[in-house]
Design an enzyme around this catalytic site. Structure first.
Site, PDB file in Angstrom:
ATOM      1  N   GLU A 113       2.331  -1.812   3.705  1.00  0.00           N
ATOM      2  CA  GLU A 113       2.730  -3.005   4.454  1.00  0.00           C
ATOM      3  C   GLU A 113       3.148  -2.632   5.876  1.00  0.00           C
ATOM      4  OE1 GLU A 113       3.705  -1.981   1.471  1.00  0.00           O
ATOM      5  OE2 GLU A 113       4.337  -3.644   0.194  1.00  0.00           O
TER       6      GLU A 113
ATOM      7  N   CYS B 112      10.055  -3.226   2.725  1.00  0.00           N
ATOM      8  CA  CYS B 112       8.885  -3.971   3.200  1.00  0.00           C
ATOM      9  C   CYS B 112       9.109  -5.474   3.138  1.00  0.00           C
ATOM     10  CB  CYS B 112       7.639  -3.567   2.424  1.00  0.00           C
ATOM     11  SG  CYS B 112       7.030  -1.950   2.945  1.00  0.00           S
TER      12      CYS B 112
ATOM     13  N   GLU C   8       1.511   9.145   2.857  1.00  0.00           N
ATOM     14  CA  GLU C   8       2.593  10.026   2.424  1.00  0.00           C
ATOM     15  C   GLU C   8       2.656  11.274   3.297  1.00  0.00           C
ATOM     16  OE1 GLU C   8       2.608   8.572  -2.227  1.00  0.00           O
ATOM     17  OE2 GLU C   8       1.926  10.600  -1.772  1.00  0.00           O
TER      18      GLU C   8
ATOM     19  N   CYS D 120       4.855   2.945   3.882  1.00  0.00           N
ATOM     20  CA  CYS D 120       4.232   1.992   2.961  1.00  0.00           C
ATOM     21  C   CYS D 120       3.015   1.331   3.602  1.00  0.00           C
ATOM     22  CB  CYS D 120       5.229   0.909   2.583  1.00  0.00           C
ATOM     23  SG  CYS D 120       6.620   1.462   1.575  1.00  0.00           S
TER      24      CYS D 120
ATOM     25  N   CYS E 118       8.261  -3.276  -1.685  1.00  0.00           N
ATOM     26  CA  CYS E 118       9.585  -2.688  -1.879  1.00  0.00           C
ATOM     27  C   CYS E 118      10.595  -3.473  -1.026  1.00  0.00           C
ATOM     28  CB  CYS E 118       9.578  -1.202  -1.514  1.00  0.00           C
ATOM     29  SG  CYS E 118       9.538  -0.857   0.263  1.00  0.00           S
TER      30      CYS E 118
ATOM     31  N   ASN F 209      -0.739   3.137   2.336  1.00  0.00           N
ATOM     32  CA  ASN F 209       0.396   4.049   2.361  1.00  0.00           C
ATOM     33  C   ASN F 209      -0.061   5.422   2.847  1.00  0.00           C
ATOM     34  OD1 ASN F 209      -0.950   4.208  -0.149  1.00  0.00           O
ATOM     35  ND2 ASN F 209       0.837   5.063  -1.182  1.00  0.00           N
TER      36      ASN F 209
HETATM   37 ZN   LIG Z   1       7.417  -0.657   1.098  1.00  0.00          ZN
END
Ligand SMILES: [Zn+2]
Length: 138
Positions: free
Chosen positions: A59, A93, A48, A57, A90, A46
């Protein structure tokens, strides 16, 4: 489905990627590793951003790395989050993974007891929207 050794190798790659995550705001580093049908592993973490919605993310990073190298078929994807057991993908994803999946694609996570588990993507995103829906309108 993956055997125990395959799951461990892929999960280790996801854990390694999590160590390079850029997560200063959430302190929730995540790593993902994809094994493609060709046998290659692509990892991501990830990333940010101070403008929170811009963050991505793990993924998404792994999928971008896979596509950039000319591959588009996910055999399995392992996800590791140091602060979550299991660290499930999530919703967005799940959709991203589904785009590059087939009926045997699995998502590998670590369960509460530390054991590795695999979930067919169709179980995590049933009745997924995908390329077939668009093809019927073209
Ligand atoms: Zn995600």
């Amino acid at each position: 489905m993956f055997d125990a050794m395959q799951m461990e190798v892929l999960f280790d790659a996801a854990r390694d990627a999590s160590h390079r995550a850029y997560a200063p705001y959430s302190a929730f580093p995540v790593g993902a590793a994809i094994l493609t049908s060709s046998g290659t592993i692509y990892s991501g973490c990830n990333v940010e951003n101070a403008a929170y919605p811009v963050g991505t993310c793990a993924e998404a990073g792994a999928i971008a790395a896979m596509v950039a190298q000319g591959e588009q078929q996910i055999a399995g994807i392992a996800i590791y989050g140091a602060r979550a057991n299991p660290c499930m993908p999530c919703g967005a994803c799940r959709q991203r993974i589904s785009e590059f999946s087939n009926p045997t694609t699995v998502v590998i996570t670590q369960g509460h007891d530390g054991s590795l588990q695999q979930h067919p993507i169709a179980e995590l995103l049933p009745h997924a929207f995908g390329p077939r829906q668009l093809a019927s309108t073209l």
